[in-house]
Design an enzyme around this catalytic site. Structure first.
Site, mmCIF file in Angstrom:
data_model
loop_
_atom_site.group_PDB
_atom_site.id
_atom_site.type_symbol
_atom_site.label_atom_id
_atom_site.label_comp_id
_atom_site.label_asym_id
_atom_site.label_seq_id
_atom_site.Cartn_x
_atom_site.Cartn_y
_atom_site.Cartn_z
ATOM 1 N N ARG A 195 0.849 -1.187 0.000
ATOM 2 C CA ARG A 195 0.000 0.000 0.000
ATOM 3 C C ARG A 195 0.889 1.243 0.000
ATOM 4 O O ARG A 195 1.996 1.226 0.531
ATOM 5 C CB ARG A 195 -0.925 -0.002 1.214
ATOM 6 C CG ARG A 195 -1.931 -1.150 1.194
ATOM 7 C CD ARG A 195 -2.800 -1.147 2.453
ATOM 8 N NE ARG A 195 -3.772 -2.239 2.395
ATOM 9 C CZ ARG A 195 -3.560 -3.460 2.846
ATOM 10 N NH1 ARG A 195 -2.384 -3.755 3.404
ATOM 11 N NH2 ARG A 195 -4.492 -4.386 2.766
ATOM 12 N N LYS A 255 -2.522 -2.247 7.624
ATOM 13 C CA LYS A 255 -3.911 -1.788 7.659
ATOM 14 C C LYS A 255 -4.735 -2.541 8.692
ATOM 15 O O LYS A 255 -5.440 -1.939 9.503
ATOM 16 C CB LYS A 255 -4.536 -1.955 6.270
ATOM 17 C CG LYS A 255 -5.997 -1.503 6.175
ATOM 18 C CD LYS A 255 -6.529 -1.689 4.772
ATOM 19 C CE LYS A 255 -7.996 -1.270 4.679
ATOM 20 N NZ LYS A 255 -8.544 -1.444 3.310
ATOM 21 N N HIS A 313 -2.900 2.546 -5.431
ATOM 22 C CA HIS A 313 -3.560 1.266 -5.186
ATOM 23 C C HIS A 313 -3.655 0.450 -6.465
ATOM 24 O O HIS A 313 -3.757 -0.782 -6.422
ATOM 25 C CB HIS A 313 -4.958 1.501 -4.615
ATOM 26 C CG HIS A 313 -5.545 0.293 -3.952
ATOM 27 N ND1 HIS A 313 -6.123 -0.745 -4.654
ATOM 28 C CD2 HIS A 313 -5.645 -0.042 -2.640
ATOM 29 C CE1 HIS A 313 -6.549 -1.662 -3.813
ATOM 30 N NE2 HIS A 313 -6.275 -1.267 -2.589
ATOM 31 N N ARG A 364 -1.376 -2.544 -6.972
ATOM 32 C CA ARG A 364 -1.776 -3.789 -6.322
ATOM 33 C C ARG A 364 -2.756 -4.572 -7.202
ATOM 34 O O ARG A 364 -2.638 -5.788 -7.368
ATOM 35 C CB ARG A 364 -2.405 -3.481 -4.957
ATOM 36 C CG ARG A 364 -1.392 -2.945 -3.957
ATOM 37 C CD ARG A 364 -2.057 -2.353 -2.721
ATOM 38 N NE ARG A 364 -2.807 -3.315 -1.939
ATOM 39 C CZ ARG A 364 -2.299 -4.179 -1.085
ATOM 40 N NH1 ARG A 364 -0.975 -4.241 -0.921
ATOM 41 N NH2 ARG A 364 -3.058 -4.983 -0.380
ATOM 42 N N HIS A 379 -3.783 -9.584 2.407
ATOM 43 C CA HIS A 379 -5.215 -9.715 2.603
ATOM 44 C C HIS A 379 -5.468 -10.779 3.658
ATOM 45 O O HIS A 379 -4.705 -11.738 3.785
ATOM 46 C CB HIS A 379 -5.911 -10.125 1.300
ATOM 47 C CG HIS A 379 -5.939 -9.023 0.289
ATOM 48 N ND1 HIS A 379 -6.230 -9.228 -1.036
ATOM 49 C CD2 HIS A 379 -5.714 -7.686 0.413
ATOM 50 C CE1 HIS A 379 -6.186 -8.089 -1.691
ATOM 51 N NE2 HIS A 379 -5.867 -7.143 -0.829
ATOM 52 N N TYR A 428 -0.608 -18.620 10.143
ATOM 53 C CA TYR A 428 -0.076 -19.876 9.611
ATOM 54 C C TYR A 428 0.108 -19.784 8.105
ATOM 55 O O TYR A 428 1.151 -20.158 7.560
ATOM 56 C CB TYR A 428 -1.033 -21.011 9.957
ATOM 57 C CG TYR A 428 -0.661 -22.333 9.315
ATOM 58 C CD1 TYR A 428 0.467 -23.041 9.733
ATOM 59 C CD2 TYR A 428 -1.434 -22.856 8.280
ATOM 60 C CE1 TYR A 428 0.803 -24.243 9.147
ATOM 61 C CE2 TYR A 428 -1.095 -24.064 7.688
ATOM 62 C CZ TYR A 428 0.015 -24.752 8.123
ATOM 63 O OH TYR A 428 0.348 -25.934 7.533
#
Length: 409
Positions: free
Chosen positions: A249, A276, A346, A349, A373, A383
Site C-alpha cells: 500500500r 492496515k 492502489h 496492487r 489480505h 499460519y
C-alpha cells in the site's frame, strides 16, 4: 356541600370589562377567567396537588384560547389528577421535552456521538468522519432538531456528494449518518432513523473503483515511466519502481523507516502495527508482513540508501525530513506520465494481482498473502502467511523478471 357555579358563556367572557382591580369569573371544576386591570383575560385552573397543596395552571389568554379550548384543557388536567399524575408536573415535563427536542439538533448529537466513538477509531478515521459531516451534512440539516430531520433532508445532502462522483464517500457518509440516528434513538431523542433505508437508493459504486491499468498496458506504462524519469526526483523515481515491484500500500511504502530494511539479508519486514489490519482498534491482526524482495527491488533500495540512508525514513519529506513524502508526489508523477485518472497507487496492487494470476499462473492464495489480505478463515492468517513464504519469494522474483522482459526499448 360545595357551592354550585353557573358555567360561563361565550357572551359573558367576551363582554367582561376591566376593573380597577383584577377579578375572576368561575366556570366550574376549578377553571376560571381572570380579568386584569389592563383588560387581559387569562384562563387559570386551581387544583390541589397530590400532596394536598393548592396550585394553579395557566392555560393562556382569551380569545387566543377559547372557552371550549380552556374547558378541554381543564378536563385533561383533571383526568391526569384522577390517574394520580400532577398536571403541573406533567406540563413542565412536556415543556422540558420540547426544549430538549429544539436544542438537540443533528449537529449537536452527531458531535456527541463522534466524541463517544473517537476512542475506537484511528485518529485519521475520526478526523475524516467529522470532516465529511462538517462539509456535507451540517450545512444542509445540522441545525434541525434530530427528531425532525426527514428522509428528504438526508437524501438531498447525499445526492450532492454523489454529484461530485464521490460514490464511496456517499456510501460511508450515509452509514455514519445512520449510526448517529441510532445513537439518538437509544438516547430517546428521536424514534426513527431516516438514513436507515437510503442504501437502497444510492448510486451503485463500480467494482474495482481504484483506477488501474490492465496487463496489456504494462509495456506502454513502463516506457512512459522510464522516459519521464527526468521529470522526477530520484526518490520519487525509485518509489514508483518499488510500488510496481513490491505492490505494498502507498502508505506502507512512503512511511517506511530504514529500521525495517535489512540490506545485508535482503529482508523487509513491516511490523503489524503499520499494517492496515493491524491498526484496527478491535481485534487487530498482529502478524508482521514479509514483503519478499526480488533482486531488482533490493538493488533499488540500496541505491535509495545512498540518498536517504542517513535519515530515519526511506522517503523523507524535503521540507520536513522527519515526515514522510506525500502520496501526492506519486499521483503527480503518474499525472506527468499521462496516467491521471487511469492509474493510482492502489492500482499497482490490482495490476499485480491480475497479472500474476492470469499471465504468470500464480495461485490466488499466494498472491493474496503477499497483498496482506486476510484469509476468509481468520484463524489461518498467521499460519498461511508463513506457509506461503517460500512461494511468495519465488513469485516476487518471477514478477520482477517478467517486468524486465516486457520493457519496450
Amino acid at each position: 356541600m360545595p357551592r354550585r357555579v353557573a358555567p360561563l358563556t361565550d357572551l359573558k367572557v367576551r363582554s367582561a370589562k376591566k376593573r380597577e382591580k383584577a377579578y375572576k369569573l368561575a366556570d366550574g371544576g376549578g377553571l376560571y377567567l381572570e380579568v386584569t386591570p389592563a383588560g387581559a383575560k387569562l384562563w387559570r385552573l386551581k387544583y390541589r396537588q397530590l400532596n394536598g397543596k393548592e396550585n394553579k395552571l395557566h392555560f393562556g389568554a382569551y380569545p387566543d384560547v377559547s372557552l371550549a379550548a380552556a374547558r378541554e384543557r381543564r378536563d385533561a388536567a383533571r383526568t391526569l389528577l384522577g390517574a394520580g399524575i400532577d398536571p403541573g408536573q406533567a406540563r413542565d415535563a412536556e415543556a422540558e421535552k420540547a426544549r430538549a427536542i429544539s436544542e438537540n439538533t443533528f449537529e449537536k448529537i452527531a458531535r456527541e456521538w463522534h466524541g463517544k466513538m473517537i476512542k475506537s477509531w484511528q485518529p485519521q478515521t475520526a478526523e475524516n468522519i467529522l470532516h465529511r459531516f462538517e462539509l456535507d451534512l451540517f450545512p444542509v440539516f445540522g441545525g434541525v432538531p434530530i427528531a425532525e430531520v426527514k428522509v428528504a433532508d438526508v437524501l438531498k445532502a447525499i445526492r450532492v456528494v454523489e454529484g461530485r462522483g464521490a460514490l464511496e464517500v456517499a456510501k460511508r457518509l450515509t452509514s455514519d449518518c445512520s449510526r448517529v440516528f441510532n445513537y439518538a434513538i437509544r438516547c430517546e431523542l428521536t424514534e426513527r432513523n431516516p438514513a436507515a433505508l437510503l442504501g437502497e437508493v444510492l448510486e451503485p459504486r463500480e467494482k474495482g473503483h481504484f483506477a488501474a491499468i490492465e496487463a496489456d498496458e504494462l509495456p506502454k506504462f513502463l516506457k512512459a515511466l522510464y522516459t519521464n524519469e527526468a521529470c522526477m526526483g530520484m526518490p520519487v523515481r525509485i518509489a514508483m519502481r518499488l510500488m510496481l515491484l513490491v505492490f505494498v500500500r502507498t502508505s506502507e511504502l512512503i512511511e517506511t523507516p530504514w529500521s525495517e530494511i535489512d540490506l545485508e539479508k535482503g529482508e523487509w519486514i513491516i511490523p503489524w502495527t503499520r499494517m492496515k489490519r493491524g491498526k484496527r482498534k478491535i481485534k487487530p491482526d498482529k502478524t508482521d508482513h514479509h514483503v519478499c524482495l526480488s533482486v531488482q527491488a533490493l538493488a533499488l533500495l540500496r541505491e535509495l540508501h545512498r540518498l536517504t540512508g542517513g535519515g530515519m525514513l526511506l522517503f523523507p519529506n524535503m521540507r520536513h525530513p522527519q515526515r514522510p513524502m506525500s502520496n501526492m508526489a506519486l499521483l503527480k508523477a503518474l499525472e506527468r506520465m499521462g496516467y491521471k485518472g487511469d492509474m493510482t497507487g492502489h492500482g499497482f496492487r490490482a495490476l499485480a494481482m491480475s497479472t500474476l494470476k492470469e499471465r504468470l499462473g500464480i495461485r490466488h492464495e499466494v498472491v493474496d498473502r503477499q497483498l496482506a489480505h486476510a484469509p476468509k478463515d481468520k484463524l489461518e492468517s498467521a499460519y498461511d502467511r508463513a506457509r506461503y513464504l517460500d512461494e511468495r519469494k519465488a513469485m516476487m522474483q518471477k514478477w520482477a523478471d517478467y517486468i524486465d522482459s516486457i520493457q519496450i526499448d
